[in-house]
Design a protein around this motif. Structure first.
Motif, PDB file in Angstrom:
ATOM      1  N   ILE A   7     -29.071  15.527  -2.744  1.00 42.04           N
ATOM      2  CA  ILE A   7     -29.652  13.956  -2.989  1.00 42.04           C
ATOM      3  C   ILE A   7     -29.109  13.037  -1.839  1.00 42.04           C
ATOM      4  CG2 ILE A   7     -31.178  13.609  -4.098  1.00 42.04           C
ATOM      5  CD1 ILE A   7     -29.521  12.547  -6.442  1.00 42.04           C
ATOM      6  N   ASP A   8     -29.425  12.443  -0.991  1.00 38.74           N
ATOM      7  CA  ASP A   8     -29.273  11.210  -0.560  1.00 38.74           C
ATOM      8  C   ASP A   8     -28.810   9.774  -0.805  1.00 38.74           C
ATOM      9  OD1 ASP A   8     -28.344  12.943   1.787  1.00 38.74           O
ATOM     10  OD2 ASP A   8     -30.464  12.799   2.990  1.00 38.74           O
ATOM     11  N   VAL A   9     -27.576   9.272  -0.770  1.00 42.58           N
ATOM     12  CA  VAL A   9     -27.584   8.322  -1.722  1.00 42.58           C
ATOM     13  C   VAL A   9     -27.414   6.333  -1.371  1.00 42.58           C
ATOM     14  CG1 VAL A   9     -26.460   6.726  -4.292  1.00 42.58           C
ATOM     15  CG2 VAL A   9     -27.196   9.718  -3.841  1.00 42.58           C
ATOM     16  N   GLY A  10     -28.161   5.230  -1.895  1.00 44.21           N
ATOM     17  CA  GLY A  10     -27.489   4.413  -1.338  1.00 44.21           C
ATOM     18  C   GLY A  10     -27.879   3.757   0.361  1.00 44.21           C
TER      19      GLY A  10
ATOM     20  N   ASP B 196     -16.903   9.037  -9.522  1.00 45.10           N
ATOM     21  CA  ASP B 196     -18.437   8.948 -10.230  1.00 45.10           C
ATOM     22  C   ASP B 196     -19.385   8.520  -8.898  1.00 45.10           C
ATOM     23  OD1 ASP B 196     -20.954   8.457 -12.100  1.00 45.10           O
ATOM     24  OD2 ASP B 196     -20.059   6.716 -12.859  1.00 45.10           O
ATOM     25  N   LYS B 197     -20.340  10.057  -9.348  1.00 48.64           N
ATOM     26  CA  LYS B 197     -21.164   9.438  -8.407  1.00 48.64           C
ATOM     27  C   LYS B 197     -22.720   8.681  -7.739  1.00 48.64           C
ATOM     28  CE  LYS B 197     -21.472  14.811  -7.599  1.00 48.64           C
ATOM     29  NZ  LYS B 197     -20.233  14.862  -8.019  1.00 48.64           N
ATOM     30  N   LYS B 198     -22.127   7.146  -9.422  1.00 45.54           N
ATOM     31  CA  LYS B 198     -22.919   6.772  -9.259  1.00 45.54           C
ATOM     32  C   LYS B 198     -22.769   5.537  -8.591  1.00 45.54           C
ATOM     33  CE  LYS B 198     -22.962   7.636 -13.839  1.00 45.54           C
ATOM     34  NZ  LYS B 198     -23.416   8.199 -15.318  1.00 45.54           N
TER      35      LYS B 198
ATOM     36  N   LEU C 205     -25.201  14.206  -1.899  1.00 46.77           N
ATOM     37  CA  LEU C 205     -24.120  13.722  -2.894  1.00 46.77           C
ATOM     38  C   LEU C 205     -23.549  15.720  -2.426  1.00 46.77           C
ATOM     39  CD1 LEU C 205     -25.498  12.549  -6.320  1.00 46.77           C
ATOM     40  CD2 LEU C 205     -23.517  11.516  -4.318  1.00 46.77           C
ATOM     41  N   ARG C 206     -25.109  16.144  -1.900  1.00 45.20           N
ATOM     42  CA  ARG C 206     -23.949  17.948  -1.939  1.00 45.20           C
ATOM     43  C   ARG C 206     -22.807  17.991  -1.329  1.00 45.20           C
ATOM     44  NH1 ARG C 206     -28.364  22.035   0.420  1.00 45.20           N
ATOM     45  NH2 ARG C 206     -27.312  23.881  -0.928  1.00 45.20           N
ATOM     46  N   TRP C 207     -22.816  17.704   0.140  1.00 49.56           N
ATOM     47  CA  TRP C 207     -21.539  17.802   0.509  1.00 49.56           C
ATOM     48  C   TRP C 207     -20.375  16.516   0.632  1.00 49.56           C
ATOM     49  CZ3 TRP C 207     -22.249  22.306   2.510  1.00 49.56           C
ATOM     50  CH2 TRP C 207     -23.658  22.800   2.575  1.00 49.56           C
TER      51      TRP C 207
ATOM     52  N   ILE D  47     -32.825   6.517  -2.897  1.00 46.83           N
ATOM     53  CA  ILE D  47     -32.080   7.636  -2.801  1.00 46.83           C
ATOM     54  C   ILE D  47     -33.843   8.611  -2.527  1.00 46.83           C
ATOM     55  CG2 ILE D  47     -31.948   9.903  -5.052  1.00 46.83           C
ATOM     56  CD1 ILE D  47     -31.836   7.953  -6.749  1.00 46.83           C
ATOM     57  N   TYR D  48     -32.724   9.542  -1.544  1.00 48.98           N
ATOM     58  CA  TYR D  48     -33.659  10.394  -1.415  1.00 48.98           C
ATOM     59  C   TYR D  48     -33.238  12.322  -1.386  1.00 48.98           C
ATOM     60  CZ  TYR D  48     -37.007  12.924   2.234  1.00 48.98           C
ATOM     61  OH  TYR D  48     -37.548  13.731   2.978  1.00 48.98           O
TER      62      TYR D  48
END
Length: 181
Positions: A102-105, A120-122, A111-113, A65-66
């Protein structure tokens, strides 16, 4: 079986079956959706979350996660977690505290864009979901653009930042092409 599939998804850049593995994996399915070669998608993963593993291979790390813009006591920067469960727990805390830029994975889906692309974001912590969402993003920015421009826009619509990013991804693609084709 799940561990074997994960290994197929994140094969070592140096010292494994190479592009043949990519062509028989989720990377191939996702690359068809995006309209790109599997090496392009994997090159993006290497640029986004690549790291040297204990076995000395250089591969993407899926539990990354960033935080682009921190808040609520959460500092900006990269966070690498040892397990999927730990990454989901951390992401839950961040979201509960209102941190969403945040950037995920594996593919660092922002997530913002692009959080709207999953219910579900998770779920973005799951490598298979993350890769397919990233392929959808790449497909959307590829329409009407050449591959280099699409890769640039996957990262940023700022021309300079996008071009620099695209050059780095191309370097990984070239290594994969030369090493395994």
């Amino acid at each position: 079986m799940r561990r074997f599939l994960l290994l197929l998804m994140v094969f070592p850049l140096y010292g494994y079956a190479g592009s043949a593995v990519l062509k028989q994996s989720l990377w191939a399915k996702a690359s068809q959706l995006a309209g790109v070669h599997p090496n392009t998608l994997y090159g993006i993963a290497l640029q986004e979350t690549g790291m040297r593993w204990h076995d000395r291979t250089f591969r993407p790390w899926p539990w990354t996660i960033y935080v682009n813009k921190g808040g609520a006591g959460i500092k900006s920067g990269p966070y690498r977690y040892p397990t999927k469960e730990a990454a989901v727990k951390a992401l839950t805390v961040m979201l509960d505290q209102g941190v969403t830029n945040i950037d995920v994975g594996l593919m660092q889906v922002n997530l913002r864009w692009n959080g709207h692309r999953v219910r579900d974001k998770k779920l973005l912590i799951d490598p298979s979901v993350n890769i397919m969402v990233a392929a959808g993003i790449l497909k959307d920015v590829h329409v009407g653009n050449g591959l280099r421009q699409a890769v640039a826009r996957y990262h940023s619509f700022n021309a300079g930042r996008g071009a620099a990013y695209s050059t780095k991804v191309k370097r990984y693609e070239t290594i994969l092409d030369e090493k395994f084709e």
